[in-house]
Design a protein around this motif. Structure first.
Motif, PDB file in Angstrom:
ATOM      1  N   UNK A  31     -34.361 -77.745   6.815  1.00 12.28           N
ATOM      2  CA  UNK A  31     -33.475 -78.620   6.056  1.00 12.28           C
ATOM      3  C   UNK A  31     -32.078 -78.073   5.887  1.00 12.28           C
ATOM      4  N   UNK A  32     -31.568 -77.378   6.898  1.00  8.98           N
ATOM      5  CA  UNK A  32     -30.258 -76.741   6.787  1.00  8.98           C
ATOM      6  C   UNK A  32     -29.143 -77.688   7.209  1.00  8.98           C
ATOM      7  N   UNK A  33     -28.215 -77.907   6.301  1.00  8.93           N
ATOM      8  CA  UNK A  33     -27.001 -78.649   6.628  1.00  8.93           C
ATOM      9  C   UNK A  33     -25.911 -77.669   7.051  1.00  8.93           C
ATOM     10  N   UNK A  34     -25.802 -76.579   6.329  1.00  6.38           N
ATOM     11  CA  UNK A  34     -24.843 -75.522   6.652  1.00  6.38           C
ATOM     12  C   UNK A  34     -25.534 -74.411   7.443  1.00  6.38           C
ATOM     13  N   UNK A  35     -24.749 -73.562   8.051  1.00  2.00           N
ATOM     14  CA  UNK A  35     -25.317 -72.485   8.873  1.00  2.00           C
ATOM     15  C   UNK A  35     -25.096 -71.107   8.268  1.00  2.00           C
ATOM     16  N   UNK A  36     -24.474 -71.048   7.089  1.00  2.00           N
ATOM     17  CA  UNK A  36     -24.119 -69.753   6.504  1.00  2.00           C
ATOM     18  C   UNK A  36     -25.297 -69.161   5.726  1.00  2.00           C
ATOM     19  N   UNK A  37     -26.360 -68.808   6.463  1.00  2.00           N
ATOM     20  CA  UNK A  37     -27.563 -68.253   5.862  1.00  2.00           C
ATOM     21  C   UNK A  37     -27.243 -66.922   5.183  1.00  2.00           C
ATOM     22  N   UNK A  38     -28.126 -66.512   4.249  1.00  7.50           N
ATOM     23  CA  UNK A  38     -27.865 -65.303   3.465  1.00  7.50           C
ATOM     24  C   UNK A  38     -29.032 -64.327   3.600  1.00  7.50           C
ATOM     25  N   UNK A  39     -28.762 -63.029   3.456  1.00  3.46           N
ATOM     26  CA  UNK A  39     -29.846 -62.047   3.495  1.00  3.46           C
ATOM     27  C   UNK A  39     -30.919 -62.377   2.465  1.00  3.46           C
ATOM     28  N   UNK A  40     -32.171 -62.198   2.871  1.00  4.09           N
ATOM     29  CA  UNK A  40     -33.294 -62.471   1.993  1.00  4.09           C
ATOM     30  C   UNK A  40     -33.824 -63.883   2.080  1.00  4.09           C
ATOM     31  N   UNK A  41     -33.081 -64.777   2.732  1.00  3.09           N
ATOM     32  CA  UNK A  41     -33.525 -66.163   2.870  1.00  3.09           C
ATOM     33  C   UNK A  41     -34.702 -66.223   3.842  1.00  3.09           C
ATOM     34  N   UNK A  42     -35.716 -67.017   3.495  1.00  2.00           N
ATOM     35  CA  UNK A  42     -36.895 -67.147   4.356  1.00  2.00           C
ATOM     36  C   UNK A  42     -36.790 -68.417   5.178  1.00  2.00           C
ATOM     37  N   UNK A  43     -36.766 -68.275   6.498  1.00  2.00           N
ATOM     38  CA  UNK A  43     -36.704 -69.409   7.414  1.00  2.00           C
ATOM     39  C   UNK A  43     -38.063 -69.574   8.083  1.00  2.00           C
ATOM     40  N   UNK A  44     -38.578 -70.780   8.062  1.00  2.00           N
ATOM     41  CA  UNK A  44     -39.855 -71.048   8.717  1.00  2.00           C
ATOM     42  C   UNK A  44     -39.615 -71.281  10.203  1.00  2.00           C
ATOM     43  N   UNK A  45     -40.371 -70.594  11.035  1.00  2.00           N
ATOM     44  CA  UNK A  45     -40.265 -70.709  12.490  1.00  2.00           C
ATOM     45  C   UNK A  45     -41.548 -71.380  12.989  1.00  2.00           C
ATOM     46  N   UNK A  46     -41.475 -72.630  13.468  1.00  2.00           N
ATOM     47  CA  UNK A  46     -42.692 -73.401  13.772  1.00  2.00           C
ATOM     48  C   UNK A  46     -43.260 -73.119  15.164  1.00  2.00           C
ATOM     49  N   UNK A  47     -43.505 -71.860  15.444  1.00  2.00           N
ATOM     50  CA  UNK A  47     -44.056 -71.460  16.739  1.00  2.00           C
ATOM     51  C   UNK A  47     -45.388 -70.753  16.522  1.00  2.00           C
ATOM     52  N   UNK A  48     -46.275 -70.862  17.509  1.00  2.00           N
ATOM     53  CA  UNK A  48     -47.553 -70.168  17.429  1.00  2.00           C
ATOM     54  C   UNK A  48     -47.635 -69.032  18.441  1.00  2.00           C
ATOM     55  N   UNK A  49     -46.476 -68.690  19.005  1.00  2.00           N
ATOM     56  CA  UNK A  49     -46.339 -67.469  19.798  1.00  2.00           C
ATOM     57  C   UNK A  49     -45.240 -66.640  19.161  1.00  2.00           C
ATOM     58  N   UNK A  50     -45.549 -65.381  18.898  1.00  2.00           N
ATOM     59  CA  UNK A  50     -44.587 -64.496  18.243  1.00  2.00           C
ATOM     60  C   UNK A  50     -44.100 -63.459  19.240  1.00  2.00           C
ATOM     61  N   UNK A  51     -42.790 -63.320  19.363  1.00  2.00           N
ATOM     62  CA  UNK A  51     -42.199 -62.309  20.244  1.00  2.00           C
ATOM     63  C   UNK A  51     -41.922 -61.061  19.410  1.00  2.00           C
ATOM     64  N   UNK A  52     -42.565 -59.958  19.767  1.00  2.00           N
ATOM     65  CA  UNK A  52     -42.469 -58.717  18.993  1.00  2.00           C
ATOM     66  C   UNK A  52     -41.031 -58.220  18.985  1.00  2.00           C
ATOM     67  N   UNK A  53     -40.577 -57.821  17.792  1.00  2.00           N
ATOM     68  CA  UNK A  53     -39.229 -57.315  17.590  1.00  2.00           C
ATOM     69  C   UNK A  53     -39.258 -55.806  17.355  1.00  2.00           C
ATOM     70  N   UNK A  54     -38.140 -55.113  17.584  1.00  2.00           N
ATOM     71  CA  UNK A  54     -38.100 -53.665  17.322  1.00  2.00           C
ATOM     72  C   UNK A  54     -38.515 -53.359  15.877  1.00  2.00           C
ATOM     73  N   UNK A  55     -39.417 -52.381  15.732  1.00  2.00           N
ATOM     74  CA  UNK A  55     -39.857 -51.975  14.405  1.00  2.00           C
ATOM     75  C   UNK A  55     -41.042 -52.763  13.866  1.00  2.00           C
ATOM     76  N   UNK A  56     -41.486 -53.781  14.583  1.00  2.96           N
ATOM     77  CA  UNK A  56     -42.615 -54.594  14.119  1.00  2.96           C
ATOM     78  C   UNK A  56     -43.912 -53.790  14.110  1.00  2.96           C
ATOM     79  N   UNK A  57     -44.781 -54.145  13.182  1.00  4.66           N
ATOM     80  CA  UNK A  57     -46.154 -53.640  13.159  1.00  4.66           C
ATOM     81  C   UNK A  57     -47.092 -54.831  13.029  1.00  4.66           C
ATOM     82  N   UNK A  58     -48.361 -54.623  13.369  1.00 15.35           N
ATOM     83  CA  UNK A  58     -49.343 -55.703  13.217  1.00 15.35           C
ATOM     84  C   UNK A  58     -49.401 -56.152  11.756  1.00 15.35           C
ATOM     85  N   UNK A  59     -49.326 -55.208  10.841  1.00 14.92           N
ATOM     86  CA  UNK A  59     -49.400 -55.548   9.419  1.00 14.92           C
ATOM     87  C   UNK A  59     -48.234 -56.437   9.003  1.00 14.92           C
ATOM     88  N   UNK A  60     -47.031 -56.094   9.437  1.00 13.71           N
ATOM     89  CA  UNK A  60     -45.852 -56.880   9.077  1.00 13.71           C
ATOM     90  C   UNK A  60     -45.901 -58.270   9.704  1.00 13.71           C
TER      91      UNK A  60
END
Length: 420
Positions: A31-60
């Motif tokens: 529901x974003x009208x503006x693009x100026x997101x802020x640290x700590x904001x939670x964005x839902x990503x509607x994908x069922x495949x996750x691409x591992x990022x640097x520093x990721x763990x299974x727990x995270x």
């Protein structure tokens, strides 16, 4: 489906590139009208495949996907959790096979607006409780609503319309009004007759009783009234539900009017208003802290069948001016508006892992400092997990006109919705 917690330096472009999803899709889901997101904001990503990022763990990754470690591991049996590498693709398993009911409130507006919102939310609804009819001291229904379009639209989409009957007055919810009706046999019988007539005459599928602040001395009379109403509605094939304040024990004086066990034995479902632990007149704090929601659930399941319990969630928070001043009333703010406020003032959003609740501070144009607590995908997801964990019937919300763009996406992640 998982959430991304915005970090300093993130942009919608970098996030879209990171997960292989378009910016437009991120905007639409969140529901974003503006693009100026802020640290700590939670964005839902509607994908069922996750691409591992640097520093990721299974727990995270499990945490941001609302999964147990065992669920994530089982869905990715060929992956060694100790050997994760950036760029690897993990499967986010589907956990939507939990069949649940939803019961949310809707405040009628106009036929056009009613038709539009109800049709939009219908795929995620079992029942919609239309707000609200008032009672009078003699058991009459004291008002009318322009609700026929809402009722008809709800049935069209295989959703049960419920009429909300309350003890609201111009001065708020009145325990005295309930006391007068319950203690007058003629008025009580009149109210049962009038509710039955209202339900059948206007084509409702049932009723939701929302009598708030019921007195302790009226506890048994209230349960008895519900039993009379059940006996009248059941042969008509109509549903009896109730909105109840959250109770964590029997010692809270202002909640003794509600006998969870007695009420649970009578009604078809109960909507527990699991919110407002902090409210407009209180000091700042989480509106629906997970600690108290869990205590409420664990109390309720001692007395009520689990599949009769619907956990109510707030589509709002509060915006307090700090330092807190007793007597100052904080305005309510929708969850979506809270996020937009944080973006407008570029205020980083913090998250209490103890209470599973987001909050932030900002300074307005008059130089006043504000503290805002609200709900986001993380806090809502944590409560939806409780429904799985405790085997409850489902969830609901106060109230649909407030909106929460990410809500339907979360519902489809966690549940298969039961239709009428």
């Amino acid at each position: 489906m998982f959430f991304h917690e915005v970090q300093a330096g993130d942009s919608l472009f970098t996030i879209s590139s990171r997960y292989g999803i378009s910016i437009d899709e991120i905007r639409r889901v969140n529901g974003l009208v503006q693009s100026n997101i802020v640290p700590g904001q939670a964005l839902l990503i509607p994908l069922y495949t996750y691409i591992v990022q640097p520093g990721d763990t299974f727990t995270a990754i499990a945490r941001k996907s609302f999964l147990s470690l065992d669920q994530l591991t089982a869905a990715n049996a060929a992956v060694n959790p100790a050997a994760l590498q950036p760029g690897m693709r993990l499967t986010i398993p589907n956990i939507s096979n939990y069949h649940a009911s939803t019961l949310s409130f809707y405040v009628v507006r106009s036929p056009e607006l009613d038709r539009a919102l109800i049709s939009d939310f219908a795929p995620y609804s079992t029942s919609i409780s239309i707000f609200e009819y008032h009672i009078a001291s003699n058991g009459d229904i004291a008002n009318t609503l322009n609700d026929l379009t809402a009722i008809q639209t709800t049935w069209t989409y295989r959703v049960r319309p419920l009429v909300t009957v309350t003890n609201l007055t111009t001065k708020g919810f009145s325990p005295e009004l309930v006391h007068q009706v319950l203690n007058n046999p003629a008025a009580r019988t009149n109210l049962v007759n009038n509710i039955s007539y209202l339900v059948t005459n206007r084509g409702y599928g049932g009723v939701n009783i929302d009598f708030e602040r019921v007195m302790a001395e009226d506890r048994d009379l209230f349960t008895g009234f519900l039993r009379e109403l059940r006996d009248r509605l059941q042969p008509l094939g109509r549903t009896l539900t109730i909105a109840l304040p959250a109770k964590t024990n029997e010692e809270i004086p202002w909640l003794k009017g509600y006998d969870y066990g007695g009420i649970g034995s009578v009604v078809d479902f109960m909507f527990i208003m699991a919110y407002d632990w902090h409210h407009a007149g209180s000091e700042p704090g989480p509106v629906a802290p997970i600690t108290e929601v869990i205590r409420t659930v664990e109390f309720a399941i001692q007395y009520v069948p689990r599949r009769k319990i619907i956990i109510g969630m707030p589509l709002y928070g509060y915006d307090w001016i700090i330092p807190y001043s007793p007597g100052r009333v904080a305005p309510a703010i929708s969850n979506q508006a809270a996020i937009e406020t944080a973006m407008r003032y570029q205020s980083p959003i913090q998250y209490s892992t103890e209470f599973e609740s987001p909050f932030f501070h900002y300074k307005d144009q008059q130089g006043l400092t504000h503290e805002v607590w609200f709900e986001d995908v993380r806090s809502m997801g944590a409560k939806m997990l409780l429904i799985h964990e405790y085997g409850l019937d489902g969830l609901g919300a106060w109230q649909l006109t407030l909106g929460f763009t990410q809500g339907p996406w979360l519902i489809t992640k966690f549940f298969t919705i039961i239709k009428v």
